[in-house]
Enzyme design. Sequence first.
Site, PDB file in Angstrom:
ATOM      1  N   ASP A 444     -25.193 -85.269 -96.830  1.00  0.00           N
ATOM      2  CA  ASP A 444     -24.476 -85.290 -98.094  1.00  0.00           C
ATOM      3  C   ASP A 444     -23.725 -83.966 -98.234  1.00  0.00           C
ATOM      4  O   ASP A 444     -23.991 -83.015 -97.497  1.00  0.00           O
ATOM      5  CB  ASP A 444     -25.494 -85.471 -99.229  1.00  0.00           C
ATOM      6  N   THR A 446     -22.726 -82.256-101.634  1.00  0.00           N
ATOM      7  CA  THR A 446     -23.195 -81.428-102.750  1.00  0.00           C
ATOM      8  C   THR A 446     -24.678 -81.119-102.620  1.00  0.00           C
ATOM      9  O   THR A 446     -25.507 -82.012-102.511  1.00  0.00           O
ATOM     10  CB  THR A 446     -22.935 -82.144-104.094  1.00  0.00           C
ATOM     11  N   ASP A 644     -30.057 -85.113-101.155  1.00  0.00           N
ATOM     12  CA  ASP A 644     -30.918 -84.580-102.206  1.00  0.00           C
ATOM     13  C   ASP A 644     -30.853 -85.352-103.515  1.00  0.00           C
ATOM     14  O   ASP A 644     -31.526 -84.991-104.476  1.00  0.00           O
ATOM     15  CB  ASP A 644     -30.565 -83.115-102.477  1.00  0.00           C
TER      16      ASP A 644
END
Length: 756
Positions: A444, A446, A644
């Site tokens: 990912d 961010t 996350d």
Amino acid sequence: MDKDPICAMEVDQSKAIKVTQNGSTYYFCSEHCKNKFLTRSTPKDSARLPGKDIYTCPMHPEIEQNKAGICPKCGMSLELKTVSIKSEEEDVEARILANKFWMGLTLTIPVFFLALGEMIPGFNLKAVVPSHLSRWIQFVFATPVVLWAGNIFFVKAWQSILNKSLNMFTLIAMGVGAAYGFSAIAILFPGVFPESLKKGGEIGLYFEAAAVITVLVLLGQLLEARARNKTGHAIKALLGLAAKNAHRIRDGKEEEVAVDNIQKGDLLRVRPGEKVPLDGIITEGKSTIDEAMISGEPIPVVKKEGDRVIGATVNQSGTFVMRTEKVGSETLLSQIVNMVAEAQRSRAPIQKLVDQVSGYFVPAVLICAVIAFIVWSIFGPKPALAYALVSAISVLIIACPCALGLATPMSIMVGIGKGAQSGILIKNAEAIEKAERITHVLTDKTGTLTAGKPRVTAVITAKDWEERTLLNIAASLEQSSEHPLARAVVDYAKEQGRELMPVDDFQSVAGGGVKGKVNSKTVLAGKQKFMEEAGVILSEELKNKAAELQEKAQTVIWVAVDGQTAGILAISDPIKETTPEAIRALHEMGLKVVMLTGDNKKTAQAIAKELNINSVYAELEPKDKQDIVKKLRAEGAKVMMAGDGINDAPALAEAEVGIAMGTGTDVAIESAGITLVKGDLNGIVKALRLSRSVMRNIRQNLFFAFVYNALGIPIAAGILYPFLGLLLSPMIAGAAMSFSSVSVIANSLRLRNLTL
């Protein structure tokens, strides 16, 4: 009155915490005691009862019972499922084995010299100790060694027979029992043996072989027990470093209380040099905190108001007040301990192959021993029966598969412990084995590639809108969202002194944006596509401005009020300092790095170009990420996914190995096989290095185990005797067998010194 089953304190029922479970009601004096009771590990099919500890086998986790004992399958001592600070309880086995070993060694030394003293050049043993007396001394000294010190092997062997699960103790007991039994009968009833077996009128004795083998096996078992204890020392050290007391603030007064008495919501003051008592959030003040014991990173972290702090870390420079959010088993430290304990008991897929080999190995060894006995009895030199007995016993002993059984579990236990020290929490052994074969790392953006702490860099309004009003409405809506970009908008609005308004009918659309009512007006905030699908007409001027910002790697949030465009917010999330180096390391390991993000394509491509990422997939919804993982796997790729957020959970679960950033959501962590305490891409590099090192270590261990057996069994059976006149003594066979186990243990413990 019911008592708390953990602390046994008298509980005032009107003030106690009441829990009804399995038809019984319990009253607890504190939240801490309740958590300790409810989180005790138990069998899946049994009730969680007060004070009921569960023991399990490190090699066979399916074996569970509520008292200490031995595994009916492999004979290994059962261990508590939960990790305890009180290592004395777990060292009982090691102490018992140590006592047996030293007592056995003391008694074995004279037996050894009496049996082999005649081989010492220039020394006439019979002149010092007559042969008849020597034989009886050997019998008297060897008997407690075999029947007392070595009785545990006979008990385990008998259980293996009753449970129809032959193991290494079956072979040890048969070998030692045969050597001792033959010799004891020769001493007590010499007349039952034919003259052909006698040499100089006496039957040859093997007391020294039985005693020395027993002591050597005890040494191997002792080293194994101590090695298993060492694998948990890092976690026990973490537990032992946890704060014992805290400064609680109540009604403006400060009092020192035990950490066990702290409850959620309590305010605690932490001064320089003190340990952070529990997990919580700073409400006042700032400081630098040493989080090395949790994350493995030596550099202190700056913490300010609103930042999370972790229990057991060390406050360094400043004083702050924190609000307790997690206590007891909820704390990160407790979760780490439970996760590591669970993982150390899990089994890698390669262990299944070892189990299958072991299942056939023991019967095959018994057959080899019988064949060796028959062949020597028929074709061996006189006394043939004595030679046959020696070869059969040697085969049984040298073929002991203890090294084979230790090869995988020891490496797994040490490797997972090492990972925990470095901030890498591994959920199970399967994740280690799969991680070694990874070809693609999907990540990912961010919070993984970037710092995860985005900031608003620009507020651009549509016609007839003021920047102040736009920011106030957008922040009011975003305050109900958990997304990092939403938090950036809220933080920026607060910095500007904006008062946030209440939100009604809040909704979050995964991968799109959010909507709700602010001041009776319908407000939308999110991606351009989200706005267009909602029927909002976007001006070309704002579209062009948004495109410019995205080409500079900035994320754009569109805001609409009552169906009309109000403006855009530009947000920048800086790349983590460690990210470029980590991606270079992944490329050097021969891996392809792929970015998956819900962000705008231009923003994603700008970051990917800067970081030299192989492939980019942008503007994704949660299901899109999962579909990409499926697609790559279908093409033959071995996929590791790192993320996350909640939107990453499906992809984490779909990948061969999911890696969750410890800074992320509980859903993401639960879906992943590996969790990085510190949300850093370097952690992925470390996890892959650890995986490769552990699997290499396992293969080395299996090599040691198989080589010893492959070479040892034919030699013990006497294959070299026709050519070199060499027949392996049972005592030498016992030493070789123990050395193989020691080799495996020593090789596994090397992982503790691994540099990640």
